[in-house]
Design an enzyme around this catalytic site. Structure first.
Site, short mmCIF file in Angstrom:
data_model
loop_
_atom_site.label_atom_id
_atom_site.label_comp_id
_atom_site.label_asym_id
_atom_site.label_seq_id
_atom_site.Cartn_x
_atom_site.Cartn_y
_atom_site.Cartn_z
N THR A 18 0.82 -1.22 0.00
CA THR A 18 0.00 0.00 0.00
C THR A 18 0.85 1.26 0.00
O THR A 18 0.44 2.30 -0.50
CB THR A 18 -0.94 -0.03 1.24
OG1 THR A 18 -1.80 -1.15 1.08
CG2 THR A 18 -1.80 1.21 1.35
N SER A 60 1.65 -7.45 -0.86
CA SER A 60 2.36 -8.48 -0.09
C SER A 60 1.70 -9.87 -0.07
O SER A 60 2.39 -10.85 0.17
CB SER A 60 2.70 -7.99 1.31
OG SER A 60 1.60 -8.03 2.16
N THR A 93 1.69 -4.61 4.34
CA THR A 93 1.57 -5.00 5.75
C THR A 93 1.09 -6.43 5.96
O THR A 93 1.38 -7.04 6.98
CB THR A 93 0.60 -4.05 6.50
OG1 THR A 93 -0.65 -4.05 5.81
CG2 THR A 93 1.15 -2.65 6.60
N ASP A 94 0.34 -6.97 4.97
CA ASP A 94 -0.31 -8.27 5.19
C ASP A 94 0.66 -9.40 5.54
O ASP A 94 0.39 -10.20 6.43
CB ASP A 94 -1.12 -8.68 3.94
CG ASP A 94 -2.36 -7.81 3.73
OD1 ASP A 94 -2.69 -7.02 4.64
OD2 ASP A 94 -2.99 -7.94 2.67
N1 ASP Z 1 -2.87 -5.57 1.13
C1 ASP Z 1 -1.76 -4.69 1.27
C2 ASP Z 1 -0.46 -5.46 1.17
O1 ASP Z 1 -0.11 -6.15 2.11
C3 ASP Z 1 -1.86 -4.02 2.56
C4 ASP Z 1 -0.75 -3.11 2.89
O2 ASP Z 1 0.22 -2.94 2.20
O3 ASP Z 1 -0.86 -2.50 3.93
O4 ASP Z 1 0.22 -5.35 0.19
#
Ligand code: ASP
Length: 339
Positions: A18, A60, A93-94
């Protein structure tokens, strides 16, 4: 701020997430220009000499162990051969905690490596990406970050890779280390540590075994899913049980069959605090599973035990050798459980 004499050289390695996404219509999608905006932050270049290397531009959930392995080699090369003093990895983050923990296990360098991300994309009000990158570069450039292992820095908190997990689907304060707390904080211009992770470990290997699956036990589970996964040819299975590492009775025999065929079954817990331990001797209890040959992972999070098993299986598939990597504080030989 650092004087020009001892300015640190920090490589930002972007992988996507993100932090490199914008809103288009109703959906959030990767930026066309990749991660170029990741370093476009006021004040960033006053902290250190910062360069950007785009490793990938993926969300991710698309990260894989083989990409993590490639990333580890790249980071070691930057820090050990190319003269960089530290690295910041930007990530979604995932699965961030998985890449962070994997790097922590296999990286050869002890120079600071900090992983960061954002919960809010670039087009959102109060996006957290730029601040997280700034704090992470400060952390990577700080002398006291050397030898602290791969660090996760978001929301001005610094966490140990082994301990941290994503706890909230949407909130910027999503990363936490349940049962441990952060290692430290970034506050104004200071990187302050309260403690060091004492459970950190490095496992040096030249290869990883990627065919390791996670099976989550559930109430009423008859073992058919575990059996089906075993028949798919995985070389190791992480079985996420309950509490101290217990599973429904129907799984006990299946676990034993799998182990007897030479495939390690590593038991974790759905609890994210505390230790898996062979207390319960009933059918499917942790002590019963261990008597059948199961390995109890003292690390409770299945997603991290899986990565560790991949790394360990790169070194050995001798079940008792594998056990030594997971049961460091469970005394006695098999069947001689310490109480
Ligand atoms: N879905 C996104 C990812 O993990 C969420 C993020 O980056 O916060 O790529």
């Amino acid at each position: 701020m650092t004087s020009s004499v001892n300015r640190k050289k920090i490589m930002i390695v972007s992988t996507g997430g993100t932090i490199a996404m914008v809103k288009k219509g109703r959906e959030v999608v990767p930026l066309d220009q990749g991660s170029s905006l990741v370093t476009d932050i006021p004040g960033l270049h006053e902290i250190a000499d910062v360069e950007l290397f785009e490793f990938s531009n993926i969300p991710s959930p698309s990260m894989t162990p083989s990409l993590m392995w490639e990333l580890a080699k790249k980071i070691d090369d930057f820090l050990e051969n190319k003269g960089y003093d530290g690295a910041v990895v930007t990530h979604g983050t995932d699965t961030l905690e998985e890449t962070a923990y994997f790097l922590d296990l296999v990286l050869r360098t002890e120079k600071p490596v900090v992983i960061t991300a954002s919960m809010r994309n670039i087009s959102e009000l109060s996006t957290d990406g730029p601040r997280n990158v700034l704090s992470s570069v400060m952390t990577a450039a700080a002398d006291n970050s050397y030898g602290m292992g791969v660090l996760v820095c978001l929301n001005d908190e610094i966490h140990a890779s082994r301990e941290v997990t994503k706890t909230y689907t949407s909130n910027v304060a999503t990363f936490d280390s349940p049962g441990y707390g952060p290692l430290g904080i970034v506050d104004e211009n200071s990187v302050i540590y309260f403690r060091k992770s004492l459970t950190r470990e490095k496992i040096m290997t030249d290869r990883i075994e990627e065919r390791v699956a996670i099976v989550k036990a559930f109430s009423g589970d008859d073992g058919s899913i575990l059996k089906a996964v075993y028949k798919m040819g995985y070389k190791g299975i992480v079985l996420e049980g309950f509490g101290r590492g217990n599973v429904p009775p129907q799984l006990a025999q299946v676990v034993e069959e799998i182990i007897n065929s030479g495939i390690p079954v590593v038991v974790t817990s759905r609890c994210f605090k505390g230790r898996v331990y062979p207390i319960y001797g009933y059918l499917g209890g942790g002590a019963d599973l261990r008597k059948r040959g199961a390995i109890l992972s003292e690390h409770p999070l299945a997603q991290k035990a899986r990565l560790k098993l991949m790394v360990v299986l790169g070194l050995t598939n001798d079940l008792e050798e594998v056990r030594k990597y997971f049961e460091k504080h469970i005394g006695g030989l098999i069947n001689e459980v310490e109480h």
